[in-house]
Design a protein around this motif. Structure first.
Motif, PDB file in Angstrom:
ATOM      1  N   VAL A  93      70.723-132.442  63.630  1.00  0.00           N
ATOM      2  CA  VAL A  93      69.492-133.140  63.990  1.00  0.00           C
ATOM      3  C   VAL A  93      69.232-132.952  65.488  1.00  0.00           C
ATOM      4  CG1 VAL A  93      70.644-135.343  64.436  1.00  0.00           C
ATOM      5  CG2 VAL A  93      68.261-135.353  63.771  1.00  0.00           C
ATOM      6  N   THR A  94      67.941-132.842  65.846  1.00  0.00           N
ATOM      7  CA  THR A  94      67.533-132.727  67.252  1.00  0.00           C
ATOM      8  C   THR A  94      66.689-133.945  67.611  1.00  0.00           C
ATOM      9  OG1 THR A  94      67.509-130.311  67.113  1.00  0.00           O
ATOM     10  CG2 THR A  94      66.305-131.308  68.945  1.00  0.00           C
ATOM     11  N   GLU A 132      75.247-137.035  56.740  1.00  0.00           N
ATOM     12  CA  GLU A 132      73.824-137.157  56.425  1.00  0.00           C
ATOM     13  C   GLU A 132      73.022-136.266  57.352  1.00  0.00           C
ATOM     14  OE1 GLU A 132      72.453-141.235  56.220  1.00  0.00           O
ATOM     15  OE2 GLU A 132      74.446-141.926  55.602  1.00  0.00           O
ATOM     16  N   THR A 133      71.805-135.913  56.916  1.00  0.00           N
ATOM     17  CA  THR A 133      70.886-135.163  57.762  1.00  0.00           C
ATOM     18  C   THR A 133      69.466-135.519  57.353  1.00  0.00           C
ATOM     19  OG1 THR A 133      70.391-132.976  58.669  1.00  0.00           O
ATOM     20  CG2 THR A 133      70.759-133.095  56.294  1.00  0.00           C
ATOM     21  N   ILE A 134      68.481-134.996  58.095  1.00  0.00           N
ATOM     22  CA  ILE A 134      67.073-135.250  57.752  1.00  0.00           C
ATOM     23  C   ILE A 134      66.393-133.933  57.403  1.00  0.00           C
ATOM     24  CG2 ILE A 134      66.892-137.375  59.109  1.00  0.00           C
ATOM     25  CD1 ILE A 134      65.594-135.742  61.342  1.00  0.00           C
ATOM     26  N   LEU A 135      65.314-134.045  56.603  1.00  0.00           N
ATOM     27  CA  LEU A 135      64.629-132.844  56.106  1.00  0.00           C
ATOM     28  C   LEU A 135      63.304-132.582  56.802  1.00  0.00           C
ATOM     29  CD1 LEU A 135      65.298-133.396  52.281  1.00  0.00           C
ATOM     30  CD2 LEU A 135      66.594-131.968  53.870  1.00  0.00           C
ATOM     31  N   ASN A 136      62.749-133.600  57.486  1.00  0.00           N
ATOM     32  CA  ASN A 136      61.485-133.394  58.204  1.00  0.00           C
ATOM     33  C   ASN A 136      61.475-134.226  59.482  1.00  0.00           C
ATOM     34  OD1 ASN A 136      61.292-135.913  57.132  1.00  0.00           O
ATOM     35  ND2 ASN A 136      59.338-135.619  56.083  1.00  0.00           N
ATOM     36  N   SER A 137      60.431-134.040  60.302  1.00  0.00           N
ATOM     37  CA  SER A 137      60.343-134.742  61.586  1.00  0.00           C
ATOM     38  C   SER A 137      59.781-136.145  61.399  1.00  0.00           C
ATOM     39  CB  SER A 137      59.452-133.961  62.554  1.00  0.00           C
ATOM     40  OG  SER A 137      59.989-132.679  62.780  1.00  0.00           O
ATOM     41  N   ALA A 138      60.184-137.041  62.299  1.00  0.00           N
ATOM     42  CA  ALA A 138      59.642-138.407  62.290  1.00  0.00           C
ATOM     43  C   ALA A 138      59.676-138.952  63.709  1.00  0.00           C
ATOM     44  CB  ALA A 138      60.469-139.291  61.364  1.00  0.00           C
ATOM     45  N   PRO A 146      74.262-134.579  67.778  1.00  0.00           N
ATOM     46  CA  PRO A 146      72.810-134.361  67.909  1.00  0.00           C
ATOM     47  C   PRO A 146      72.474-133.534  69.141  1.00  0.00           C
ATOM     48  CG  PRO A 146      73.400-136.623  68.489  1.00  0.00           C
ATOM     49  CD  PRO A 146      74.630-136.000  67.944  1.00  0.00           C
ATOM     50  N   MET A 147      71.503-132.629  68.998  1.00  0.00           N
ATOM     51  CA  MET A 147      70.967-131.884  70.143  1.00  0.00           C
ATOM     52  C   MET A 147      69.917-132.771  70.808  1.00  0.00           C
ATOM     53  SD  MET A 147      72.608-128.997  69.881  1.00  0.00           S
ATOM     54  CE  MET A 147      71.714-127.860  70.928  1.00  0.00           C
ATOM     55  N   ILE A 148      69.939-132.848  72.130  1.00  0.00           N
ATOM     56  CA  ILE A 148      69.030-133.746  72.857  1.00  0.00           C
ATOM     57  C   ILE A 148      68.122-132.925  73.762  1.00  0.00           C
ATOM     58  CG2 ILE A 148      68.902-135.714  74.429  1.00  0.00           C
ATOM     59  CD1 ILE A 148      71.753-136.464  73.462  1.00  0.00           C
ATOM     60  N   GLU A 198      61.310-138.472  69.027  1.00  0.00           N
ATOM     61  CA  GLU A 198      61.105-137.798  67.744  1.00  0.00           C
ATOM     62  C   GLU A 198      62.440-137.252  67.245  1.00  0.00           C
ATOM     63  OE1 GLU A 198      58.670-133.914  65.937  1.00  0.00           O
ATOM     64  OE2 GLU A 198      58.561-134.412  68.076  1.00  0.00           O
ATOM     65  N   ALA A 199      62.700-137.433  65.956  1.00  0.00           N
ATOM     66  CA  ALA A 199      63.882-136.841  65.315  1.00  0.00           C
ATOM     67  C   ALA A 199      63.404-135.721  64.408  1.00  0.00           C
ATOM     68  CB  ALA A 199      64.635-137.886  64.510  1.00  0.00           C
ATOM     69  N   ARG A 200      64.002-134.542  64.556  1.00  0.00           N
ATOM     70  CA  ARG A 200      63.614-133.408  63.704  1.00  0.00           C
ATOM     71  C   ARG A 200      64.862-132.648  63.261  1.00  0.00           C
ATOM     72  NH1 ARG A 200      60.471-129.357  67.829  1.00  0.00           N
ATOM     73  NH2 ARG A 200      58.939-131.052  67.642  1.00  0.00           N
ATOM     74  N   PRO A 201      64.774-131.923  62.145  1.00  0.00           N
ATOM     75  CA  PRO A 201      65.938-131.144  61.684  1.00  0.00           C
ATOM     76  C   PRO A 201      66.356-130.115  62.734  1.00  0.00           C
ATOM     77  CG  PRO A 201      64.262-131.279  59.968  1.00  0.00           C
ATOM     78  CD  PRO A 201      63.624-131.820  61.214  1.00  0.00           C
ATOM     79  N   GLY A 202      67.655-129.972  62.941  1.00  0.00           N
ATOM     80  CA  GLY A 202      68.159-129.022  63.931  1.00  0.00           C
ATOM     81  C   GLY A 202      68.004-127.586  63.458  1.00  0.00           C
ATOM     82  N   GLU A 203      67.771-126.687  64.423  1.00  0.00           N
ATOM     83  CA  GLU A 203      67.612-125.263  64.077  1.00  0.00           C
ATOM     84  C   GLU A 203      68.962-124.600  63.839  1.00  0.00           C
ATOM     85  OE1 GLU A 203      65.306-123.476  67.141  1.00  0.00           O
ATOM     86  OE2 GLU A 203      63.523-124.694  66.746  1.00  0.00           O
TER      87      GLU A 203
END
Length: 756
Positions: free
Chosen positions: A625-626, A545-551, A584-586, A573-578
Motif C-alpha cells: 500500500v502507498t 491484508e491489502t487494498i484494491l483501489n484508492s480511497a 507502507p510506501m510514503i 490518500e491510500a492506494r495500492p502499491g506499485e
C-alpha cells in the motif's frame, strides 16, 4: 593453581551424562586434546565452515565423527542415544533433531577448524541464515539415497546469496537404495552446479567398504572389525588386483582434469603445455591447487562420499575441508582496508544465559579482541565493555586471553548488542574508517554514504507465519510471566522469530514462529528453562491484508490538555502499491509545507506505520500500500504523539473506505510418498486447495511438488502418516502471500466474526 582451577571450572561439563569433551593437557590419564593448545593459529591455517543439509541427512553425526577423529572427544556420540556434543538442548536430544546452531572448534593436521552445525528443519532456517553470513566455506551433506531434497535447495540458495564456496559430501552410502550416480546427477540438475568427482565409492548400500581417491589414484579401505573407523588402509590401485576399478578411476581423473582445465586458465596452460600427451603424469599437488582455486571461484563443487554413521570416509572429508575451502584471508572483504588492522567484528547470534546474561557470538574480521576491553557498536551508537572472552565448544566455553582476526568468539558483558550489529574498537576508529571509505567512494563514484558502507550486512529475518497466545495458569502469574519470557528472548532484529515473543498487548502475550514445531519448541523451552507453566491458545495463521483501489480521507484532532491546545488536520490518500512491500510506501504532495515536515515527518510516519499494523478486515498487517499525504496543518505547540494519533486514525479511515483483500501464506510443499500411496495423497491435497506442479520419480518413491495454503496444512503430518501407514514424509517452506478467492475470504471472515 588458581589459574588451573579457573580453567577447570570453565571446562566442567553441564551435560547430564557427564561426558568430558575437552580437558587440560598434562593431567594424569588425559588422552584428549585441549583447545588451549593453539588459541591463535596463523590466519592461513583457519577454516570457518558450516555443515548444512536437509533434515536427517547426517549433519550432526558427521560433526560428531570429526570431533572424535580430531581427538577432542573420547567416545562416538549418537543422535539416537542423545549424547552428541552439538545437540545439547534437552529438546534436541529427545527429538533427535538439531534446533539451534552450535559452534565447535578443533584442530586437524595443523589447521584450526571453527565448525558450526546448523539445523535442517525449515522452521529453524534463520539459524542457518545467520551462521552462513559469517562463514568462509560450507559442507553440504546429502543423503545418497535421496540426493537433493527440499531443504537442500533452500540452504544452497542461502549459500549462493552469501557467495560461500562449498564442497558436497554424499553421506549414507551404506543405506539401502544409496546411489552415487543418482545423487551426483541430482546435484547437477537441481542445483545447477558442476560436480567435481574427487572420490568414487567402493561398493554401495550393504557392500560399501571404502572410497577411491581419484586425485591420487589410491583406494581407502576401512576395517569392518574396527568399531570406531580410526583404522583404515590407503593403498595404490594396481593393474593386477584392481583392473576394473583402476580403469574407472583413470577415466574419472581424466574427466576431472578436463573439467578443471575448462574452468581455470592457469591450470589449462599447465595441462596443455607439459602434460597434454599423458594426464597420468600430472602431479596430484598441481591438480589439488587448481581444484582449490575453482572451489573459491564457485564455478564448481568438489564431491566426496562416505558414511558418517558407519565411521567411513570422514577423515578424507576433513582433509578436503583444509585443502579446498578458503582461509579468512582468501575471502574478499573490501571494508578491511578501511580499518587498517583495527578491530572490526560482526555479532551474528545472541543467546541468553541465566547466570552470565547475554552471550554474543561474533566473527572477528580484523584486529584483536581481548577481555576487559571497550568496544563501540556502530548500529547502536554505544560503547560497551567485554567482561570475558570465550572459545565456543558446543555448550562448554573455554576462557581465553585474546583472539585474532579470522576466528569466531563468544563474549560476555555486551548487553546492548543485537544480531547483525557491527562492532569496532572505538568511535574514533569508526570515524577514521568512514573517512577512508568516503575517499574510496569518491574514487569509485559510489552513491551510498560512508556510514552505510561501514555497517557489515546483517541477517535477513524471515517473517513468521504462525502465531498463538500464551497465557499463565492464573492472573497472579501474569506480570512476572511476561517479564521472564522477554528476558529469555534473544536480541534479534525480529525477536518473535527466535524465541517467538511478538508483543505484549495489555493482558495477552503472543508467540510467533515459522511453524508448528517451532512454536512447540518455544513453549517447551519457556517451561524447562524458566520454570513457567503456561498454556498455548489455538494456533493461528498470520494473514495479511491489502487494498484494491484508492480511497481518500480527512481527519481533525482537537484536544486541550492542561493549558495547551493540540490541533492537527490531515488529508491523505491510500492506494495500492506499485511494487510489493511489507511496509507502507510514503509520499508527500507538493502542497505539503517542507518546513512543517522538518519537525513533524517522524511523527507522521510513525502514525502511518502504526495504522498499517492492523488492517480493517482481520486486524492483520497491511502490505503493498502507498500512502500519499495531501495536506497537513499543525497548531503551534502540538505534541508529536497527537500528530501520530491523528495521522493513524486518518489512515485507518482511508483503508476502511477502499475495497479490501485478505492475503494468505502460500507454502511450497514437497511430499515423498511410495508409489502405492500416491493416489490417496493427491486426493487429499485436492481437498486442501493444493496445486500440484510436478510429480517426480525418485527410485521407488514419487515426489509430489506443489503449493498449498498454510491454513489447510495444519496437522498435515498426522493425516499423511494415516494415509500412507507412516511411510511418507513432507517438507514445507513459505513461498509467498497470495490473494484469497472471494468465497474462501467470506468463509474466513464469517468464521472470525462468529457467524458460522
Amino acid at each position: 593453581n588458581m589459574c588451573c582451577c579457573k580453567i577447570q571450572s570453565s571446562l566442567k561439563p553441564s551435560k547430564p551424562d557427564g561426558r568430558n569433551y575437552s580437558s587440560l593437557p598434562g593431567l594424569p590419564g588425559n588422552d584428549i586434546k585441549s583447545l588451549h593448545s593453539i588459541i591463535n593459529p596463523p590466519i592461513s591455517k583457519i577454516r570457518n565452515i558450516g555443515i548444512m543439509a536437509h533434515i536427517d541427512a547426517g549433519k550432526t553425526t558427521t560433526t560428531e565423527r570429526m570431533l572424535y577423529y580430531s581427538g577432542y572427544t573420547r567416545s562416538l556420540g549418537d543422535v539416537d542415544d542423545g549424547d552428541t556434543v552439538t545437540d545439547f538442548m534437552a529438546q534436541e536430544r529427545e527429538r533427535g533433531i538439531t534446533i539451534q546452531s552450535a559452534a565447535v572448534s578443533f584442530d586437524w593436521k595443523g589447521y584450526r577448524v571453527n565448525l558450526i552445525d546448523t539445523p535442517g528443519h525449515v522452521d529453524f532456517t534463520l539459524e542457518v541464515e545467520r551462521c552462513l553470513r559469517v562463514l568462509d566455506g560450507a559442507v553440504a551433506v546429502f543423503d545418497a539415497s535421496a540426493g537433493v531434497e527440499a531443504q537442500t535447495l533452500t540452504v544452497w540458495r542461502q549459500a549462493d546469496k552469501y557467495k560461500i564456496p562449498r564442497i558436497c559430501f554424499l553421506n549414507k552410502m551404506d543405506k539401502t537404495g544409496a546411489s552415487f550416480k543418482y545423487a551426483v546427477e541430482s546435484i547437477r540438475e537441481k542445483l545447477k552446479a558442476k560436480p567435481l568427482l574427487l572420490q568414487l565409492p567402493i561398493g554401495e548400500a550393504k557392500t560399501f567398504k571404502g572410497v577411491v581417491d581419484v586425485v591420487n589414484k589410491e583406494k581407502l579401505l576401512w576395517n569392518s572389525n574396527s568399531d570406531d573407523g580410526k583404522d583404515f588402509e590407503r593403498k595404490p590401485l594396481l593393474e593386477i588386483s584392481d583392473s576394473e576399478l583402476l580403469k574407472e578411476t583413470i577415466e574419472t581423473r581424466n574427466a576431472l582434469i578436463e573439467q578443471v582445465a575448462d574452468l581455470d586458465d592457469e591450470f589449462a596452460d599447465l595441462v596443455l603445455g607439459e602434460f597434454s600427451e599423458n594426464f597420468d603424469l600430472l602431479p596430484a599437488e598441481k591438480l589439488q591447487t587448481a581444484i582449490h582455486r575453482v572451489t573459491l571461484a564457485q564455478t564448481a563443487v568438489p564431491v566426496l562420499c562416505g558414511s558418517a554413521l558407519k565411521n567411513k570416509a570422514v577423515q578424507p572429508l576433513l582433509d578436503a575441508i583444509t585443502m579446498y575451502l578458503p582461509s579468512p584471508e582468501e575471502c574478499n572483504c573490501d571494508f578491511l582496508e578501511w580499518y587498517k588492522g583495527d578491530l572490526c567484528a560482526l555479532a551474528f547470534k545472541v543467546l541468553h544465559h541465566k547466570q552470565r546474561g547475554p552471550l554474543v557470538f561474533m566473527r572477528i574480521y580484523s584486529g584483536t579482541l581481548k577481555p576487559q576491553s571497550a568496544i563501540y557498536n556502530i548500529n547502536g551508537n554505544c560503547t560497551e565493555r567485554i567482561s570475558r572472552l570465550l572459545l565456543p565448544f558446543a555448550d562448554q566455553h573455554i576462557e581465553i586471553p585474546s583472539l585474532t582476526a579470522g576466528n569466531i568468539a563468544l563474549t560476555v558483558g555486551l548487553k546492548q548488542t543485537a544480531t547483525g550489529d557491527t562492532l569496532v574498537s572505538s568511535k574514533s576508529s569508526a570515524l577514521a574508517a568512514a573517512r577512508r571509505a568516503e575517499r574510496e567512494g569518491e574514487k569509485q563514484q559510489r552513491q551510498s554514504s560512508a556510514a552505510e558502507r561501514l555497517l557489515l550486512a546483517g541477517v535477513e529475518i524471515p517473517e513468521p507465519v504462525f502465531f498463538c497466545t500464551i497465557e499463565p495458569p492464573s492472573g497472579a502469574r501474569q506480570p512476572g510471566n511476561s517479564t521472564e519470557v522477554q528476558t529469555g528472548n534473544p536480541r534479534t532484529p525480529s525477536g518473535h522469530v527466535d524465541v517467538g515473543l511478538s508483543q505484549v498487548d495489555k493482558d495477552q502475550t503472543v508467540l510467533c514462529g515459522m511453524g508448528e514445531l517451532h512454536i512447540e519448541i518455544i513453549h517447551d523451552r519457556i517451561k524447562r528453562e524458566y520454570g513457567l507453566e503456561t498454556y498455548l491458545g489455538p494456533l493461528q495463521v498470520a494473514y495479511r491484508e491489502t487494498i484494491l483501489n484508492s480511497a481518500q480521507a480527512t481527519d481533525t484532532l482537537d484536544r486541550i490538555l492542561g493549558d495547551r491546545q493540540h490541533l492537527v488536520s490531515v488529508e491523505l490518500e491510500a492506494r495500492p502499491g506499485e511494487t510489493p512491500s511489507v511496509t507502507p510506501m510514503i509520499e508527500y504532495a507538493d502542497s505539503v509545507s517542507r518546513d512543517l515536515l522538518k519537525d513533524s515527518q517522524e511523527a507522521v510516519e510513525n502514525g502511518i506505520h502504526s495504522a498499517c499494523l492492523q488492517g480493517p478486515l482481520l486486524g492483520s498487517p497491511v502490505q503493498d500500500v502507498t500512502i500519499i499525504l495531501h495536506s497537513l496543518a499543525i497548531h503551534p505547540g502540538t505534541s508529536a504523539t497527537m500528530i501520530s494519533a491523528c495521522v493513524s486514525r486518518c489512515v485507518q479511515k482511508a483503508l476502511k473506505k477502499a475495497d479490501k483483500q485478505v492475503l494468505e501464506p502460500l507454502m511450497n510443499l514437497e511430499v515423498i510418498v511410495p508409489r502405492d500411496y500416491l493416489s490417496p495423497v493427491l486426493a487429499d491435497l485436492a481437498q486442501r486447495r493444493g496445486n500440484v506442479q510436478e510429480i517426480q520419480t525418485r527410485q521407488d518413491n514419487r515426489v509430489v511438488i506443489g503449493f498449498v495454503p498454510l491454513a489447510e496444512i495444519m496437522g498435515y503430518s498426522t493425516v499423511l502418516r494415516t494415509l500412507t501407514s507412516g511411510s511418507a514424509t513432507f517438507a514445507l517452506e513459505l513461498s509467498t502471500y497470495h490473494a484469497m478467492n472471494p468465497q474462501d475470504q467470506n468463509i474466513l471472515l464469517n468464521k472470525r466474526s462468529g457467524t458460522t
